[in-house]
Design an enzyme around this catalytic site. Sequence first.
Site, PDB file in Angstrom:
ATOM      1  N   GLN A  50     -86.898 -22.335 -38.163  1.00 21.62           N
ATOM      2  CA  GLN A  50     -87.294 -23.569 -37.510  1.00 21.62           C
ATOM      3  C   GLN A  50     -87.371 -23.463 -35.991  1.00 21.62           C
ATOM      4  O   GLN A  50     -88.046 -24.269 -35.354  1.00 21.62           O
ATOM      5  CB  GLN A  50     -86.339 -24.694 -37.900  1.00 21.62           C
ATOM      6  CG  GLN A  50     -86.421 -25.058 -39.379  1.00 21.62           C
ATOM      7  CD  GLN A  50     -85.491 -26.188 -39.746  1.00 21.62           C
ATOM      8  OE1 GLN A  50     -84.344 -25.949 -40.097  1.00 21.62           O
ATOM      9  NE2 GLN A  50     -85.969 -27.411 -39.669  1.00 21.62           N
ATOM     10  N   HIS A  70     -99.207 -19.131 -43.495  1.00 21.45           N
ATOM     11  CA  HIS A  70    -100.364 -18.313 -43.116  1.00 21.45           C
ATOM     12  C   HIS A  70    -101.464 -18.354 -44.176  1.00 21.45           C
ATOM     13  O   HIS A  70    -102.648 -18.310 -43.842  1.00 21.45           O
ATOM     14  CB  HIS A  70     -99.937 -16.862 -42.886  1.00 21.45           C
ATOM     15  CG  HIS A  70     -99.037 -16.689 -41.700  1.00 21.45           C
ATOM     16  ND1 HIS A  70     -98.280 -15.565 -41.487  1.00 21.45           N
ATOM     17  CD2 HIS A  70     -98.768 -17.509 -40.658  1.00 21.45           C
ATOM     18  CE1 HIS A  70     -97.589 -15.688 -40.365  1.00 21.45           C
ATOM     19  NE2 HIS A  70     -97.865 -16.869 -39.848  1.00 21.45           N
ATOM     20  N   ASP A  83     -94.578 -19.750 -36.250  1.00 27.08           N
ATOM     21  CA  ASP A  83     -94.837 -18.454 -35.606  1.00 27.08           C
ATOM     22  C   ASP A  83     -94.196 -18.362 -34.225  1.00 27.08           C
ATOM     23  O   ASP A  83     -93.688 -17.311 -33.834  1.00 27.08           O
ATOM     24  CB  ASP A  83     -96.352 -18.211 -35.475  1.00 27.08           C
ATOM     25  CG  ASP A  83     -97.001 -17.852 -36.802  1.00 27.08           C
ATOM     26  OD1 ASP A  83     -96.296 -17.883 -37.832  1.00 27.08           O
ATOM     27  OD2 ASP A  83     -98.213 -17.553 -36.814  1.00 27.08           O
ATOM     28  N   ARG A 108     -73.977 -23.970 -34.683  1.00 26.40           N
ATOM     29  CA  ARG A 108     -74.344 -23.440 -35.991  1.00 26.40           C
ATOM     30  C   ARG A 108     -75.786 -22.958 -35.959  1.00 26.40           C
ATOM     31  O   ARG A 108     -76.695 -23.721 -35.618  1.00 26.40           O
ATOM     32  CB  ARG A 108     -74.181 -24.523 -37.070  1.00 26.40           C
ATOM     33  CG  ARG A 108     -74.551 -24.009 -38.448  1.00 26.40           C
ATOM     34  CD  ARG A 108     -74.602 -25.104 -39.502  1.00 26.40           C
ATOM     35  NE  ARG A 108     -75.164 -24.533 -40.723  1.00 26.40           N
ATOM     36  CZ  ARG A 108     -75.818 -25.224 -41.651  1.00 26.40           C
ATOM     37  NH1 ARG A 108     -76.000 -26.537 -41.513  1.00 26.40           N
ATOM     38  NH2 ARG A 108     -76.305 -24.615 -42.722  1.00 26.40           N
ATOM     39  N   HIS A 153     -80.689 -19.605 -44.788  1.00 25.50           N
ATOM     40  CA  HIS A 153     -81.193 -20.968 -44.607  1.00 25.50           C
ATOM     41  C   HIS A 153     -82.689 -20.983 -44.950  1.00 25.50           C
ATOM     42  O   HIS A 153     -83.542 -21.178 -44.088  1.00 25.50           O
ATOM     43  CB  HIS A 153     -80.947 -21.454 -43.176  1.00 25.50           C
ATOM     44  CG  HIS A 153     -81.067 -22.932 -43.000  1.00 25.50           C
ATOM     45  ND1 HIS A 153     -80.124 -23.705 -42.352  1.00 25.50           N
ATOM     46  CD2 HIS A 153     -82.036 -23.802 -43.387  1.00 25.50           C
ATOM     47  CE1 HIS A 153     -80.505 -24.963 -42.341  1.00 25.50           C
ATOM     48  NE2 HIS A 153     -81.683 -25.044 -42.964  1.00 25.50           N
ATOM     49  N   ASN A 200     -77.340 -22.382 -47.292  1.00 24.56           N
ATOM     50  CA  ASN A 200     -77.554 -23.771 -46.882  1.00 24.56           C
ATOM     51  C   ASN A 200     -78.338 -24.520 -47.954  1.00 24.56           C
ATOM     52  O   ASN A 200     -79.440 -24.126 -48.333  1.00 24.56           O
ATOM     53  CB  ASN A 200     -78.353 -23.819 -45.578  1.00 24.56           C
ATOM     54  CG  ASN A 200     -78.618 -25.250 -45.128  1.00 24.56           C
ATOM     55  OD1 ASN A 200     -77.737 -25.911 -44.596  1.00 24.56           O
ATOM     56  ND2 ASN A 200     -79.833 -25.737 -45.369  1.00 24.56           N
ATOM     57  N   GLU A 201     -77.751 -25.600 -48.464  1.00 24.22           N
ATOM     58  CA  GLU A 201     -78.401 -26.557 -49.344  1.00 24.22           C
ATOM     59  C   GLU A 201     -79.040 -25.939 -50.588  1.00 24.22           C
ATOM     60  O   GLU A 201     -80.263 -25.865 -50.718  1.00 24.22           O
ATOM     61  CB  GLU A 201     -79.454 -27.369 -48.573  1.00 24.22           C
ATOM     62  CG  GLU A 201     -78.857 -28.224 -47.472  1.00 24.22           C
ATOM     63  CD  GLU A 201     -79.829 -29.190 -46.851  1.00 24.22           C
ATOM     64  OE1 GLU A 201     -79.359 -30.111 -46.159  1.00 24.22           O
ATOM     65  OE2 GLU A 201     -81.061 -29.038 -47.061  1.00 24.22           O
ATOM     66  N   ASN A 341     -73.928 -31.379 -45.855  1.00 25.77           N
ATOM     67  CA  ASN A 341     -75.068 -31.944 -45.133  1.00 25.77           C
ATOM     68  C   ASN A 341     -75.365 -33.304 -45.749  1.00 25.77           C
ATOM     69  O   ASN A 341     -75.651 -33.391 -46.949  1.00 25.77           O
ATOM     70  CB  ASN A 341     -76.311 -31.060 -45.252  1.00 25.77           C
ATOM     71  CG  ASN A 341     -76.169 -29.732 -44.540  1.00 25.77           C
ATOM     72  OD1 ASN A 341     -75.186 -29.480 -43.863  1.00 25.77           O
ATOM     73  ND2 ASN A 341     -77.164 -28.870 -44.691  1.00 25.77           N
ATOM     74  N   TYR A 343     -77.335 -37.251 -45.120  1.00 20.73           N
ATOM     75  CA  TYR A 343     -78.269 -38.017 -44.302  1.00 20.73           C
ATOM     76  C   TYR A 343     -78.424 -39.476 -44.734  1.00 20.73           C
ATOM     77  O   TYR A 343     -78.587 -40.342 -43.893  1.00 20.73           O
ATOM     78  CB  TYR A 343     -79.653 -37.352 -44.329  1.00 20.73           C
ATOM     79  CG  TYR A 343     -79.711 -36.067 -43.545  1.00 20.73           C
ATOM     80  CD1 TYR A 343     -80.026 -36.069 -42.190  1.00 20.73           C
ATOM     81  CD2 TYR A 343     -79.423 -34.847 -44.143  1.00 20.73           C
ATOM     82  CE1 TYR A 343     -80.076 -34.887 -41.453  1.00 20.73           C
ATOM     83  CE2 TYR A 343     -79.469 -33.655 -43.424  1.00 20.73           C
ATOM     84  CZ  TYR A 343     -79.802 -33.690 -42.077  1.00 20.73           C
ATOM     85  OH  TYR A 343     -79.817 -32.522 -41.354  1.00 20.73           O
ATOM     86  N   GLU A 410     -74.282 -30.839 -41.252  1.00 21.47           N
ATOM     87  CA  GLU A 410     -75.505 -31.488 -40.758  1.00 21.47           C
ATOM     88  C   GLU A 410     -75.393 -32.987 -40.966  1.00 21.47           C
ATOM     89  O   GLU A 410     -74.922 -33.444 -42.002  1.00 21.47           O
ATOM     90  CB  GLU A 410     -76.769 -31.009 -41.499  1.00 21.47           C
ATOM     91  CG  GLU A 410     -77.251 -29.638 -41.154  1.00 21.47           C
ATOM     92  CD  GLU A 410     -78.543 -29.267 -41.894  1.00 21.47           C
ATOM     93  OE1 GLU A 410     -79.318 -30.195 -42.249  1.00 21.47           O
ATOM     94  OE2 GLU A 410     -78.777 -28.073 -42.123  1.00 21.47           O
TER      95      GLU A 410
END
Length: 516
Positions: A50, A70, A83, A108, A153, A200-201, A341, A343, A410
């Site tokens: 990310q 891509h 990219d 993190r 991740h 992660n997740e 995590n 939300y 998170e």
Amino acid sequence: MLLLRRAPTVILVLYSCILLCESKTVNEVRHHGRKFPDGFLFGAATASYQIEGGWDADGKTENIWDHMTHNEPCSTDDCLNGDVADNSYNLYKRDVEMARELGLDFYRFSISWARILPTSFPDKINEAGVQYYNNLIDELLKYNIEPVVTIYHWDLPQKLQEMGGWTNSFITDWFADYSRVLFEQFGDRVKYSVYWITINEPREVCYQGYGTNTKAPRLNITGMAEYMCAKNLLVAHAKVYHIYDQEFRATQGGTIGITLSAQWYEPENENHAEAAETLLQFEWGEYAHPIFSKTGDFPPVMKEKVAAKSAAQGFPRSRLPEFTAEEIEMVRGSSDFFGLNHYTTYLVYSNESLEYDAPSYYDDIEAKLYHPNHWSGGASVWLKNIPWGFYKLLTKIREDYDNPPVYITENGFSTRGGLDDDDRIIYYRGYLNEMLNAIEEGSDIRMYTAWSLMDNFEWMRGYTERFGLYEVDYESPERTRTPRKSAFVYKEIVRTRALDFNYEPDTTVMTIDEGH
């Protein structure tokens, strides 16, 4: 009684008021200036794909997100990719400077498998990739900021995906080999105060990437692939936990665990309590129960429902793979902490009608989830600001799993951009307040991580949704980072170790507290 999902808005508002009042009765909003416990840690998080960019720099090879973006450029909302992203491959010192400005205890970040092992295997270690993460870790330690390192991740090497990825049982060895390289290369540095997160997740890895098509690799084989992925992922995680525990912990002195995504699922009314519990067990109990329960294995309700559905559909065995007795014992207890995590919250009602294709994940569950239209939220359609759900979730983790140490890895809120982000501030304050309520009632919560340190490539949403405490100018070659109002508020929370709803920051300049 009419189901609330079909009820007039006034009834939905009344129901939400009842829920909110119930929450306030149990855990009333305390006075302003609430203090956090001594030793409580604050940080912020990012992930390699990310923010890093440098997608093919210095020997890095292709991962599943490189491949997807891509080959299908408009698989993302804005037809953009990672990219370059935030160009943290070159601007990591500015990232650390932002952590210093906020006064963070830890940062993190995740490591790119394809940047460390260009063949996907340990026959070749990419020294340039190792140096990049060494530089980042050294820069953090220089300013007494603890690294919290996520091993995986979501950015699986494309070569491994072509061999089946997380549905191939050999990935348990591939992941173990990769993780051992990281322990060997970085464990001495991270031992300053080691926090390792294996994966992660898992739910998003397996359901969104393999069961449906909302994350790479977008296999879209629901009712089968996500379950195969889940078992392999849990065994892979457990192998890595035991490798660290047996080979590295004594010399590196670290802490290792897994991070699960867990939202709260509130029954639409008392008649749907069983449906909400079933949905919860499928959505995150699938990963929490094997690790944190006393018995291990997949949740009983999940095993029963998938087995019954599979038999009715003509399958010779359950579509949910079975753990061996040895695997159950290996996975059970394989985490030093409950990485969380979180939300948002959903309402849930039972749904046994044939609204879903069979076999499928949600057909197995026989429940539906939704947000009432009047719930306020962020730029992400799935993200509503419902702080009381956080309290209920933390309480359930405490009660169901014997109060494990919880690391909030998170929590955050999305906007469309701009420096004045009062909605994000309201969100953070509300969720931190409910977290404090849970702590006061005995939940063992030890750290809180804001998502995200800065704007980044938000997966299928591209750059259309912004989660950052710092705004990133993607029109600028320098990818200029500028603190939002929420960054100033978070900095004050970290500085004072207190939650003050009345604090209004001076946003004219962000400075570094040299005493940090």
